[in-house]
Design an enzyme around this catalytic site. Structure first.
Site, PDB file in Angstrom:
ATOM      1  N   ASP A  10      -2.783  -3.189   3.861  1.00 40.89           N
ATOM      2  CA  ASP A  10      -1.644  -4.075   3.639  1.00 40.89           C
ATOM      3  C   ASP A  10      -0.398  -3.352   4.105  1.00 40.89           C
ATOM      4  O   ASP A  10      -0.416  -2.141   4.368  1.00 40.89           O
ATOM      5  CB  ASP A  10      -1.534  -4.455   2.158  1.00 40.89           C
ATOM      6  CG  ASP A  10      -0.445  -5.496   1.895  1.00 40.89           C
ATOM      7  OD1 ASP A  10      -0.403  -6.494   2.634  1.00 40.89           O
ATOM      8  OD2 ASP A  10       0.370  -5.313   0.980  1.00 40.89           O
ATOM      9  N   SER A  11       0.705  -4.099   4.172  1.00 40.03           N
ATOM     10  CA  SER A  11       1.975  -3.474   4.543  1.00 40.03           C
ATOM     11  C   SER A  11       2.529  -2.620   3.415  1.00 40.03           C
ATOM     12  O   SER A  11       3.384  -1.763   3.646  1.00 40.03           O
ATOM     13  CB  SER A  11       3.003  -4.548   4.917  1.00 40.03           C
ATOM     14  OG  SER A  11       3.254  -5.388   3.803  1.00 40.03           O
ATOM     15  N   TYR A  42       6.270  -6.720   6.670  1.00 42.69           N
ATOM     16  CA  TYR A  42       5.834  -7.270   7.944  1.00 42.69           C
ATOM     17  C   TYR A  42       6.310  -8.714   8.137  1.00 42.69           C
ATOM     18  O   TYR A  42       6.265  -9.237   9.244  1.00 42.69           O
ATOM     19  CB  TYR A  42       4.303  -7.292   8.017  1.00 42.69           C
ATOM     20  CG  TYR A  42       3.637  -5.987   8.375  1.00 42.69           C
ATOM     21  CD1 TYR A  42       4.296  -4.763   8.302  1.00 42.69           C
ATOM     22  CD2 TYR A  42       2.317  -5.985   8.795  1.00 42.69           C
ATOM     23  CE1 TYR A  42       3.660  -3.591   8.632  1.00 42.69           C
ATOM     24  CE2 TYR A  42       1.665  -4.816   9.128  1.00 42.69           C
ATOM     25  CZ  TYR A  42       2.333  -3.611   9.049  1.00 42.69           C
ATOM     26  OH  TYR A  42       1.686  -2.443   9.373  1.00 42.69           O
ATOM     27  N   GLY A  43       6.735  -9.373   7.076  1.00 46.92           N
ATOM     28  CA  GLY A  43       6.907 -10.824   7.057  1.00 46.92           C
ATOM     29  C   GLY A  43       7.845 -11.430   8.067  1.00 46.92           C
ATOM     30  O   GLY A  43       7.697 -12.595   8.414  1.00 46.92           O
ATOM     31  N   CYS A  73      -3.381  -9.008   3.612  1.00 40.52           N
ATOM     32  CA  CYS A  73      -2.032  -9.359   4.058  1.00 40.52           C
ATOM     33  C   CYS A  73      -2.108 -10.676   4.813  1.00 40.52           C
ATOM     34  O   CYS A  73      -2.754 -10.746   5.874  1.00 40.52           O
ATOM     35  CB  CYS A  73      -1.471  -8.259   4.960  1.00 40.52           C
ATOM     36  SG  CYS A  73       0.146  -8.624   5.690  1.00 40.52           S
ATOM     37  N   ASN A  74      -1.492 -11.710   4.283  1.00 42.91           N
ATOM     38  CA  ASN A  74      -1.495 -13.005   4.954  1.00 42.91           C
ATOM     39  C   ASN A  74      -0.825 -12.931   6.320  1.00 42.91           C
ATOM     40  O   ASN A  74      -1.260 -13.574   7.271  1.00 42.91           O
ATOM     41  CB  ASN A  74      -0.770 -14.036   4.086  1.00 42.91           C
ATOM     42  CG  ASN A  74      -1.539 -14.413   2.846  1.00 42.91           C
ATOM     43  OD1 ASN A  74      -2.306 -15.363   2.841  1.00 42.91           O
ATOM     44  ND2 ASN A  74      -1.355 -13.650   1.778  1.00 42.91           N
ATOM     45  N   THR A  75       0.242 -12.149   6.408  1.00 51.03           N
ATOM     46  CA  THR A  75       0.995 -12.068   7.663  1.00 51.03           C
ATOM     47  C   THR A  75       0.140 -11.497   8.781  1.00 51.03           C
ATOM     48  O   THR A  75       0.110 -12.025   9.895  1.00 51.03           O
ATOM     49  CB  THR A  75       2.273 -11.224   7.470  1.00 51.03           C
ATOM     50  OG1 THR A  75       3.078 -11.826   6.458  1.00 51.03           O
ATOM     51  CG2 THR A  75       3.064 -11.142   8.757  1.00 51.03           C
ATOM     52  N   GLU A 152       7.915  -4.364  -3.805  1.00 53.75           N
ATOM     53  CA  GLU A 152       7.687  -2.997  -3.320  1.00 53.75           C
ATOM     54  C   GLU A 152       8.380  -1.965  -4.212  1.00 53.75           C
ATOM     55  O   GLU A 152       7.935  -0.820  -4.301  1.00 53.75           O
ATOM     56  CB  GLU A 152       8.176  -2.851  -1.880  1.00 53.75           C
ATOM     57  CG  GLU A 152       7.259  -3.459  -0.851  1.00 53.75           C
ATOM     58  CD  GLU A 152       5.919  -2.747  -0.761  1.00 53.75           C
ATOM     59  OE1 GLU A 152       5.892  -1.503  -0.682  1.00 53.75           O
ATOM     60  OE2 GLU A 152       4.892  -3.439  -0.780  1.00 53.75           O
ATOM     61  N   CYS A 184       1.283 -14.870   0.219  1.00 53.85           N
ATOM     62  CA  CYS A 184       1.547 -13.452   0.467  1.00 53.85           C
ATOM     63  C   CYS A 184       0.956 -12.685  -0.694  1.00 53.85           C
ATOM     64  O   CYS A 184       1.110 -13.085  -1.853  1.00 53.85           O
ATOM     65  CB  CYS A 184       3.050 -13.182   0.585  1.00 53.85           C
ATOM     66  SG  CYS A 184       3.487 -11.422   0.703  1.00 53.85           S
ATOM     67  N   HIS A 186       1.867 -10.101  -2.067  1.00 57.31           N
ATOM     68  CA  HIS A 186       2.875  -9.584  -2.996  1.00 57.31           C
ATOM     69  C   HIS A 186       3.193 -10.588  -4.102  1.00 57.31           C
ATOM     70  O   HIS A 186       3.548 -10.210  -5.223  1.00 57.31           O
ATOM     71  CB  HIS A 186       4.176  -9.259  -2.253  1.00 57.31           C
ATOM     72  CG  HIS A 186       4.136  -8.022  -1.414  1.00 57.31           C
ATOM     73  ND1 HIS A 186       3.508  -7.975  -0.199  1.00 57.31           N
ATOM     74  CD2 HIS A 186       4.666  -6.781  -1.625  1.00 57.31           C
ATOM     75  CE1 HIS A 186       3.641  -6.761   0.311  1.00 57.31           C
ATOM     76  NE2 HIS A 186       4.346  -6.023  -0.529  1.00 57.31           N
TER      77      HIS A 186
END
Length: 268
Positions: A10-11, A42-43, A73-75, A152, A184, A186
């Protein structure tokens, strides 16, 4: 191969919402988690940028002998999962996307909300999901990339995050959606705050458990489920390792906190 780990990338810390589900669903499996903290979020990046970054993460996971990669990570998923699968054919790759199909099924008044990052919200991948599974629904698609930095930092409650979340969800309330798909990894850490704002009648959905079950199916089909509970959970980040430890232990809860003992910073 059975005792090799599942790689999760993931980011940042967001993918831990999916890591938790994988550990619950597959308690015999070891994991290796990689967070690209240096380049998070990353979004709002272009698909070309995301692909370059994601390739580096996948290569690290493969070098560490993973038997399966979960892109938490969806992005990354919507930006380049097909290209990653084409480039790294030797290892199965599972992605995550907003649970639009489930949201549409749960919606009584055929009004659903999708909360995702900018890249995800504008992607052809997500448009395909909407056209396939929610074409008979009114869809409110909101980009909420700006809340990722709060997660984050471990800020999932408090005045500032509450006010930002309220602002973002205002359109959902105005449109009277009765199901919201979190797009996402997150965002599940903000579930409690979101539920306070939209109320108990609105169904909040994320894809964590579905991804964990998909990981089980892939491992079962490949005959590579771990045969013994000699688990090891390793965590790596491209930077800010101490911050990752502090925030992750705040986010994941007592049951999983003891599994995050140390995080190593790596240069990719």
């Amino acid at each position: 191969m059975n005792n090799q780990p599942i790689g999760i990338l993931d980011s940042g810390v967001g993918g831990l919402s999916i890591w938790k589900e994988i550990v619950k669903e597959l308690p015999y499996e070891s994991t290796i988690y990689l967070a690209d903290s240096i380049n998070c979020p990353y979004g709002d990046r272009t698909e070309a940028e995301i692909y370059i970054l994601a390739k580096r993460l996948v290569k690290f996971i493969i070098q560490n002998k993973a038997k399966l990669i979960v892109i938490a990570c969806n992005t990354i998923t919507v930006a380049c999962i097909d290209k990653l699968r084409e480039e790294f054919k030797g290892i199965p790759i599972v992605g995550t996307v907003p649970p639009i199909k489930t949201a549409a099924r749960y919606s009584n008044n055929k009004k659903i909300g999708i909360l995702s990052t900018l890249t995800t919200s504008q992607s052809i991948y997500q448009k395909r999901l909407i056209d396939t599974f929610a074409k008979n629904c009114e869809v409110v698609n909101i980009s909420a990339s700006e809340v990722v930095p709060f997660v984050e930092r471990g800020e999932v409650e408090g005045k500032e995050v509450k006010e930002l979340t309220e602002m973002l969800l205002r359109e959902f309330l105005a449109k009277d959606v009765d199901a919201i798909a979190l797009g996402c990894s997150h965002f599940p850490f903000l579930r409690e705050e979101i539920e306070k704002i939209v109320g108990s009648k609105v169904k909040i959905l994320d894809s964590g458990n579905a991804i964990a079950r998909q990981a089980r199916r892939v491992l079962t089909n490949n005959n590579s489920l771990s045969l013994s509970k000699n688990t090891l959970h390793e965590f790596y980040t491209t930077g800010n390792a101490e911050e990752f430890v502090k925030v992750s232990k705040k986010l994941v809860g007592d049951k999983f906190r003891r599994l995050i003992k140390e995080v190593q910073a790596v240069s990719l």
